[in-house]
Scaffold this active site. Sequence first.
Site, mmCIF file in Angstrom:
data_model
loop_
_atom_site.group_PDB
_atom_site.id
_atom_site.type_symbol
_atom_site.label_atom_id
_atom_site.label_comp_id
_atom_site.label_asym_id
_atom_site.label_seq_id
_atom_site.Cartn_x
_atom_site.Cartn_y
_atom_site.Cartn_z
ATOM 1 N N ASP A 1 -12.086 -6.736 -2.448
ATOM 2 C CA ASP A 1 -12.905 -7.939 -2.357
ATOM 3 C C ASP A 1 -14.303 -7.541 -1.913
ATOM 4 O O ASP A 1 -14.565 -6.399 -1.569
ATOM 5 C CB ASP A 1 -12.295 -8.943 -1.377
ATOM 6 C CG ASP A 1 -12.172 -8.376 0.030
ATOM 7 O OD1 ASP A 1 -13.153 -8.469 0.785
ATOM 8 O OD2 ASP A 1 -11.104 -7.827 0.365
ATOM 9 N N GLU B 1 0.803 -1.221 0.000
ATOM 10 C CA GLU B 1 0.000 0.000 0.000
ATOM 11 C C GLU B 1 0.837 1.273 0.000
ATOM 12 O O GLU B 1 0.318 2.357 -0.285
ATOM 13 C CB GLU B 1 -0.943 -0.014 1.207
ATOM 14 C CG GLU B 1 -1.965 -1.140 1.157
ATOM 15 C CD GLU B 1 -2.761 -1.297 2.433
ATOM 16 O OE1 GLU B 1 -3.861 -1.872 2.359
ATOM 17 O OE2 GLU B 1 -2.282 -0.868 3.503
#
Length: 233
Positions: A198, A12
């Site tokens: 997701d 990230e």
Amino acid sequence: MKLGIIGAMKIEVETLKENMENKTVTWRAGMEFCDGTLEGLPTVVVQCGVGKVNAALCVQILCDCFGVTHLVNTGIAGSLCNELDIGDLVVSKDAMYHDFDCGGFGYPHGKVPGMDVIAFPADETMISYALAAAETVNPGHSKLGRVATGDQFICDKAVKNRIIDITQALCTEMEGGAIAQAAYRNQVPFVIIRAISDKADDSADMDYPTFEAIAAHRCATVAQTMAKKLKNA
């Protein structure tokens, strides 16, 4: 202005660190703080680690040791909204805990005793810059709303539906609420930017490995674009 950008995982923040200039590295509490400039803006980028304790600890170090004046949390999240597909972006209106429960003492679910809010509000100016950056990176695929935080990776549809009922949030993740609370207590303006990796249901274990890198990179690009917009403001 000095911007602090926090991500939980290496994936990230690694691109952001690579794109920094005039960078110095300091280690505190097992975290690597990269202090320099990003798009010409004084910035500290750090990988805090997963979970609420790591996130809150990181914010306090940024405030006490690096003098940051504004905070951005970048990373990935599970969708709680049918309209949010993998790769879409969420900008926080506010953030709350889905796993904090002092109901036995009469507190609403998510309310931290001693705090005057259940959901910690993001800064309106930071929100506007984050939305503009998100629209630049992925036009037409961002939403403003609540972020739900807990020390759980959500991969069960029943758990997902319970979180939706409790929080009415757009996405769920593991650090944003703690970053929001720590920023709120330090009176530091913040915003959370999350890319959907997701669906936070029974398919999450299948979706996550496939789309993690794509979503993380997209969210980091939004954070860097936001730094550029802040610098030019």
